[in-house]
Scaffold this motif. Structure first.
Motif, mmCIF file in Angstrom:
data_model
loop_
_atom_site.group_PDB
_atom_site.id
_atom_site.type_symbol
_atom_site.label_atom_id
_atom_site.label_comp_id
_atom_site.label_asym_id
_atom_site.label_seq_id
_atom_site.Cartn_x
_atom_site.Cartn_y
_atom_site.Cartn_z
ATOM 1 N N ALA A 57 46.993 34.687 48.026
ATOM 2 C CA ALA A 57 46.376 33.659 47.180
ATOM 3 C C ALA A 57 45.121 34.183 46.493
ATOM 4 N N HIS A 58 44.210 34.816 47.250
ATOM 5 C CA HIS A 58 42.978 35.255 46.571
ATOM 6 C C HIS A 58 43.238 36.418 45.631
ATOM 7 N N VAL A 107 43.073 25.180 41.866
ATOM 8 C CA VAL A 107 43.369 25.427 43.278
ATOM 9 C C VAL A 107 44.479 26.472 43.337
ATOM 10 N N VAL A 108 44.182 27.636 43.906
ATOM 11 C CA VAL A 108 45.179 28.695 44.039
ATOM 12 C C VAL A 108 45.583 28.747 45.509
ATOM 13 N N CYS A 109 46.838 28.449 45.780
ATOM 14 C CA CYS A 109 47.214 28.203 47.170
ATOM 15 C C CYS A 109 48.667 28.565 47.440
ATOM 16 N N GLY A 154 42.156 36.164 36.521
ATOM 17 C CA GLY A 154 40.879 36.369 35.847
ATOM 18 C C GLY A 154 39.730 35.602 36.457
ATOM 19 N N ILE A 155 39.933 35.081 37.663
ATOM 20 C CA ILE A 155 38.886 34.309 38.331
ATOM 21 C C ILE A 155 38.149 35.229 39.297
ATOM 22 N N ALA A 156 36.950 35.617 38.933
ATOM 23 C CA ALA A 156 36.190 36.557 39.761
ATOM 24 C C ALA A 156 35.378 35.854 40.841
ATOM 25 N N ASP A 157 35.151 34.564 40.669
ATOM 26 C CA ASP A 157 34.257 33.843 41.585
ATOM 27 C C ASP A 157 34.960 32.732 42.348
ATOM 28 N N ALA A 158 36.243 32.907 42.647
ATOM 29 C CA ALA A 158 36.977 31.883 43.407
ATOM 30 C C ALA A 158 36.363 31.722 44.797
ATOM 31 N N ILE A 173 38.914 27.068 43.718
ATOM 32 C CA ILE A 173 38.972 27.271 45.155
ATOM 33 C C ILE A 173 40.341 27.865 45.474
ATOM 34 N N CYS A 174 40.390 28.702 46.502
ATOM 35 C CA CYS A 174 41.667 29.316 46.832
ATOM 36 C C CYS A 174 41.776 29.523 48.334
#
Length: 201
Positions: free
Chosen positions: A59-60, A140-142, A67-71, A52-53
């Motif tokens: 952040a996104h 968590v990317v924030c 490498g996270i395509a589906d966050a 989640i981001c």
């Protein structure tokens, strides 16, 4: 064992200028993109099962560079709203009133038109704890403030005791003992590059 892996976005253009961002939607700098790319193999090795981001660009975009395509973008993970302080140089805020700035960092002062620390902690924590219900290894990317809020709510570490985490750094909380619901600090402010120990808010 449940783990929450928390990444601050890479350096933004305003981070580079040491200006307070809050919820202003500021892009990553070239350095910030490189920082996120350097962390990519570390995140791959940790194999998060859900990401989640924040829905803010810095952040996104960091999630994508990891490498996270589906966050899953969540407005609840935005940085704290700093009201009239948005865009102001941090040094100018300190020069104007150092006590107020330190109070804001400690969660005891709300800038005019800004969001209170308690409201911020409540919205970010609710988002993460809900996501943890369906994840064992949550990424968590924030933002730096979100990381401070989660450290306070999940392990009881007050914001006045936490340095601003570096850009594209990794902090990990782990449930210990397994099944207890108690989170402990497993890793803090890790960077595969040179650690940034004087990061701006």
């Amino acid at each position: 064992m449940k783990r929450v892996m928390i990444v601050r976005h890479g350096e933004s253009e305003w981070n580079a200028e040491r200006r307070l961002q809050g919820q202003a939607d500021i892009a990553l700098s070239a350095k910030g993109r490189a920082q996120a790319e350097a962390l990519k193999p570390v995140i791959a090795g940790l194999s998060p099962d859900r990401t989640i981001c924040s829905d803010l660009e810095r952040a996104h975009d960091t999630a994508g560079l990891l490498g996270i395509a589906d966050a899953e973008c969540r407005a609840e993970l935005r940085e704290i709203h700093v009201g009239e302080w948005t865009g102001r140089p941090i040094e100018a805020l300190r020069a104007d009133d150092a006590a107020r700035y330190q109070g804001w960092r400690a969660g005891t002062y709300t800038p005019p038109g800004g969001e209170s620390w308690s409201d911020f902690v409540a919205r970010t924590t609710a988002c993460v704890t809900q996501a943890l219900q369906t994840s064992e290894k949550l990424l968590v990317v924030c933002h730096g403030g979100v990381i401070r809020a989660l450290l306070e709510s999940l392990i009881g570490l007050p914001p006045k005791r936490i340095i601003p985490v570096g850009p594209a750094s990794l902090t990990i909380l782990a449930e210990r003992p397994t099944g207890s619901g108690n989170m402990r600090l497993e890793l803090f402010n890790y960077s595969p590059l040179v650690p940034v120990l004087d990061a701006p808010d």
